[in-house]
Design a protein around this motif. Sequence first.
Motif, PDB file in Angstrom:
ATOM      1  N   ARG A 147      18.816 -15.910  -8.639  1.00 21.39           N
ATOM      2  CA  ARG A 147      17.434 -15.421  -8.539  1.00 21.39           C
ATOM      3  C   ARG A 147      17.389 -14.133  -7.717  1.00 21.39           C
ATOM      4  N   ILE A 148      16.462 -13.265  -8.042  1.00 23.41           N
ATOM      5  CA  ILE A 148      16.297 -12.014  -7.299  1.00 23.41           C
ATOM      6  C   ILE A 148      15.681 -12.333  -5.943  1.00 23.41           C
ATOM      7  N   SER A 149      16.331 -11.865  -4.870  1.00 23.27           N
ATOM      8  CA  SER A 149      15.810 -12.103  -3.521  1.00 23.27           C
ATOM      9  C   SER A 149      15.363 -10.815  -2.839  1.00 23.27           C
ATOM     10  N   SER A 150      15.715  -9.688  -3.408  1.00 18.09           N
ATOM     11  CA  SER A 150      15.294  -8.406  -2.853  1.00 18.09           C
ATOM     12  C   SER A 150      15.321  -7.374  -3.974  1.00 18.09           C
ATOM     13  N   SER A 151      14.383  -6.431  -3.915  1.00 15.68           N
ATOM     14  CA  SER A 151      14.334  -5.416  -4.960  1.00 15.68           C
ATOM     15  C   SER A 151      13.615  -4.170  -4.464  1.00 15.68           C
ATOM     16  N   VAL A 152      13.836  -3.070  -5.163  1.00 18.38           N
ATOM     17  CA  VAL A 152      13.011  -1.882  -5.009  1.00 18.38           C
ATOM     18  C   VAL A 152      11.820  -2.153  -5.916  1.00 18.38           C
ATOM     19  N   SER A 153      10.627  -2.074  -5.370  1.00 19.34           N
ATOM     20  CA  SER A 153       9.422  -2.390  -6.145  1.00 19.34           C
ATOM     21  C   SER A 153       9.259  -1.469  -7.341  1.00 19.34           C
ATOM     22  N   ALA A 154       8.535  -1.945  -8.323  1.00 20.16           N
ATOM     23  CA  ALA A 154       8.229  -1.137  -9.500  1.00 20.16           C
ATOM     24  C   ALA A 154       7.421   0.089  -9.081  1.00 20.16           C
ATOM     25  N   PRO A 155       7.688   1.242  -9.685  1.00 24.93           N
ATOM     26  CA  PRO A 155       6.958   2.462  -9.312  1.00 24.93           C
ATOM     27  C   PRO A 155       5.439   2.320  -9.403  1.00 24.93           C
ATOM     28  N   TRP A 156       4.940   1.655 -10.430  1.00 20.90           N
ATOM     29  CA  TRP A 156       3.489   1.505 -10.567  1.00 20.90           C
ATOM     30  C   TRP A 156       2.919   0.712  -9.403  1.00 20.90           C
ATOM     31  N   LEU A 157       3.657  -0.304  -8.926  1.00 23.71           N
ATOM     32  CA  LEU A 157       3.181  -1.115  -7.814  1.00 23.71           C
ATOM     33  C   LEU A 157       3.219  -0.315  -6.515  1.00 23.71           C
ATOM     34  N   GLN A 158       4.297   0.439  -6.305  1.00 22.97           N
ATOM     35  CA  GLN A 158       4.357   1.291  -5.116  1.00 22.97           C
ATOM     36  C   GLN A 158       3.208   2.286  -5.118  1.00 22.97           C
ATOM     37  N   ALA A 159       2.913   2.856  -6.275  1.00 23.54           N
ATOM     38  CA  ALA A 159       1.820   3.825  -6.373  1.00 23.54           C
ATOM     39  C   ALA A 159       0.479   3.181  -6.036  1.00 23.54           C
ATOM     40  N   VAL A 160       0.233   1.988  -6.548  1.00 29.85           N
ATOM     41  CA  VAL A 160      -1.028   1.291  -6.270  1.00 29.85           C
ATOM     42  C   VAL A 160      -1.146   0.996  -4.774  1.00 29.85           C
ATOM     43  N   LYS A 161      -0.050   0.519  -4.164  1.00 33.83           N
ATOM     44  CA  LYS A 161      -0.083   0.201  -2.730  1.00 33.83           C
ATOM     45  C   LYS A 161      -0.303   1.447  -1.875  1.00 33.83           C
ATOM     46  N   LEU A 162       0.407   2.528  -2.212  1.00 31.48           N
ATOM     47  CA  LEU A 162       0.258   3.763  -1.432  1.00 31.48           C
ATOM     48  C   LEU A 162      -1.152   4.325  -1.561  1.00 31.48           C
ATOM     49  N   GLU A 163      -1.698   4.256  -2.749  1.00 30.14           N
ATOM     50  CA  GLU A 163      -3.073   4.717  -2.959  1.00 30.14           C
ATOM     51  C   GLU A 163      -4.046   3.878  -2.132  1.00 30.14           C
ATOM     52  N   ALA A 164      -3.865   2.565  -2.150  1.00 30.43           N
ATOM     53  CA  ALA A 164      -4.756   1.665  -1.419  1.00 30.43           C
ATOM     54  C   ALA A 164      -4.650   1.866   0.092  1.00 30.43           C
ATOM     55  N   ALA A 165      -3.458   2.204   0.573  1.00 30.96           N
ATOM     56  CA  ALA A 165      -3.256   2.388   2.017  1.00 30.96           C
ATOM     57  C   ALA A 165      -3.923   3.653   2.549  1.00 30.96           C
ATOM     58  N   ARG A 166      -4.186   4.611   1.693  1.00 24.87           N
ATOM     59  CA  ARG A 166      -4.847   5.874   2.080  1.00 24.87           C
ATOM     60  C   ARG A 166      -4.155   6.553   3.259  1.00 24.87           C
ATOM     61  N   ILE A 167      -2.845   6.619   3.189  1.00 27.13           N
ATOM     62  CA  ILE A 167      -2.040   7.223   4.250  1.00 27.13           C
ATOM     63  C   ILE A 167      -2.305   8.724   4.294  1.00 27.13           C
ATOM     64  N   GLN A 168      -2.480   9.246   5.512  1.00 24.55           N
ATOM     65  CA  GLN A 168      -2.822  10.652   5.715  1.00 24.55           C
ATOM     66  C   GLN A 168      -1.729  11.364   6.511  1.00 24.55           C
ATOM     67  N   PRO A 169      -1.680  12.694   6.402  1.00 23.83           N
ATOM     68  CA  PRO A 169      -0.731  13.463   7.225  1.00 23.83           C
ATOM     69  C   PRO A 169      -0.924  13.154   8.711  1.00 23.83           C
ATOM     70  N   ASP A 170       0.173  13.190   9.441  1.00 23.41           N
ATOM     71  CA  ASP A 170       0.218  13.001  10.892  1.00 23.41           C
ATOM     72  C   ASP A 170       0.057  11.550  11.346  1.00 23.41           C
ATOM     73  N   GLU A 171      -0.108  10.610  10.429  1.00 20.98           N
ATOM     74  CA  GLU A 171      -0.277   9.222  10.835  1.00 20.98           C
ATOM     75  C   GLU A 171       1.051   8.585  11.208  1.00 20.98           C
ATOM     76  N   ARG A 172       0.954   7.485  11.961  1.00 18.27           N
ATOM     77  CA  ARG A 172       2.107   6.640  12.275  1.00 18.27           C
ATOM     78  C   ARG A 172       1.962   5.387  11.432  1.00 18.27           C
ATOM     79  N   VAL A 173       2.989   5.068  10.644  1.00 20.90           N
ATOM     80  CA  VAL A 173       2.909   3.961   9.697  1.00 20.90           C
ATOM     81  C   VAL A 173       4.048   2.970   9.957  1.00 20.90           C
ATOM     82  N   LEU A 174       3.712   1.694   9.967  1.00 23.90           N
ATOM     83  CA  LEU A 174       4.694   0.624  10.051  1.00 23.90           C
ATOM     84  C   LEU A 174       4.807   0.000   8.667  1.00 23.90           C
ATOM     85  N   GLU A 175       6.013   0.001   8.125  1.00 28.12           N
ATOM     86  CA  GLU A 175       6.275  -0.651   6.851  1.00 28.12           C
ATOM     87  C   GLU A 175       7.079  -1.914   7.123  1.00 28.12           C
TER      88      GLU A 175
END
Length: 151
Positions: free
Chosen positions: A58-86
């Motif tokens: 079974r898959i236990s780790s992966s690089v997320s699908a590009p469409w999902l990463q795009a949706v998450k990044l859009e939803a996070a509304r990350i801006q220049p100069d911010e500090r982000v914890l992933e």
Amino acid sequence: MHRGTGSSISSSRPVTSAPPLSRPPRRRVPRHAFAPEVPVQTVYAEDIIPTRHTPDGRISSSVSAPWLQAVKLEAARIQPDERVLEVGSGGYNAALIAELVGPTGQVTTVDIDPDVTDRAARFLAAAGPSSRKASLREHVFHPAGCARSAR
């Protein structure tokens, strides 16, 4: 999250459509640098890239699908100069976030699995200048009472 694990993700966008804000980082960060063992056509497909499997396959780790990463990044509304914890590091998403926060922002990416953070650190270093615009750091976090060998 990925298909086939019982996780469900709801989106009004088709899976092949990336939100507008995610397109520039995706063009500047080489996804293939985070999965050099995978054929290029597979790396740039709109699907996950499995990076680790359990003993039973079974898959236990992966690089997320590009469409999902795009949706998450859009939803996070990350801006220049911010500090982000992933939380949950694979490297590629941290590099995308670094593009969004810019050279004066900061990205800290963490994971409980040292194999995941070692892989992420290697690929972030090899990915080139675009993945180093922000201060990217890998940390292994072991909560109190959590066995290191639990995988």
